[in-house]
Design an enzyme around this catalytic site. Structure first.
Site, PDB file in Angstrom:
ATOM      1  CG  LEU A  77       2.879  -5.130  10.489  1.00  0.00           C
ATOM      2  CD1 LEU A  77       2.354  -6.540  10.638  1.00  0.00           C
ATOM      3  CD2 LEU A  77       4.378  -5.071  10.708  1.00  0.00           C
ATOM      4  CG  MET A 115      -4.822  -1.677   4.912  1.00  0.00           C
ATOM      5  SD  MET A 115      -6.331  -2.214   5.767  1.00  0.00           S
ATOM      6  CE  MET A 115      -6.338  -1.136   7.179  1.00  0.00           C
ATOM      7  CG  ASP A 130     -13.716  17.569  15.528  1.00  0.00           C
ATOM      8  OD1 ASP A 130     -13.818  17.607  16.781  1.00  0.00           O
ATOM      9  OD2 ASP A 130     -13.078  18.422  14.874  1.00  0.00           O
TER      10      ASP A 130
END
Length: 173
Positions: A77, A115, A130
């Site tokens: 969205l 966001m 990582d």
């Protein structure tokens, strides 16, 4: 709790992408922060550029920028946006074994970039993990939060300095 209506649901409770086409474009900025906690020796390796996979902050910066641009592919969205700027900073805290990550995302448009800033911080933190996991599997990613947003009808939001309630601008209260 606020009385504001959740905008990503229609009257039947079905998920929808919010219509933003009629809104007036404004300059929008979002700043998000997070952190990665690690062993002090891991932070020293990062700062001395002795991590075998490469320059940790340089690669995490690129990963964060790429993530901000890919946010609508990752978060349902979210609107695809024409971002005008994505910047990431890494603030190491020697002696604490901690790196703070700050992302600032900007555009002129009809919807916010919160966001995108939060996604940039998240992926930059995951990239640090990582790249360093071979020497420090106990790293902890956390405190990912929106620090500031500007633009749109709700005005300015800035997270309060203390652990109290957030500071808000016009239209946010």
């Amino acid at each position: 709790m606020s009385d504001d209506k959740l905008t990503h649901f229609d009257s039947d409770g079905k998920a929808i992408m919010v219509e933003v086409g009629e809104k007036t474009p404004t300059r929008r900025i979002a700043v998000a922060r997070g952190e990665v906690r690690m062993q002090e020796t891991t932070l020293t390796r990062i700062l001395d550029r002795r991590v075998e996979k490469g320059d940790v902050f340089a690669i995490a910066r690129i990963a964060g920028i790429m993530a901000a641009k890919k946010t609508p592919e990752l978060i349902p969205l979210c609107h695809p946006l024409l971002l005008t700027s994505v910047a990431l900073e890494f603030i190491p805290f020697p002696g604490e074994g901690r790196v703070e990550i700050e992302a600032t995302v900007k555009l002129t448009g009809t919807t916010g970039v919160e966001m995108e800033a939060l996604t940039a911080v998240s992926v930059a933190a995951l990239t640090i993990y990582d790249m360093c996991k071979a020497v420090d599997k106990a790293m902890v990613i956390g405190a990912i939060q929106l620090e500031e947003k500007q633009g749109g009808k709700s005005g300015i939001y800035r997270r309060a300095e203390s652990a109290g309630s957030p500071q808000v601008g016009p239209g946010d209260a």
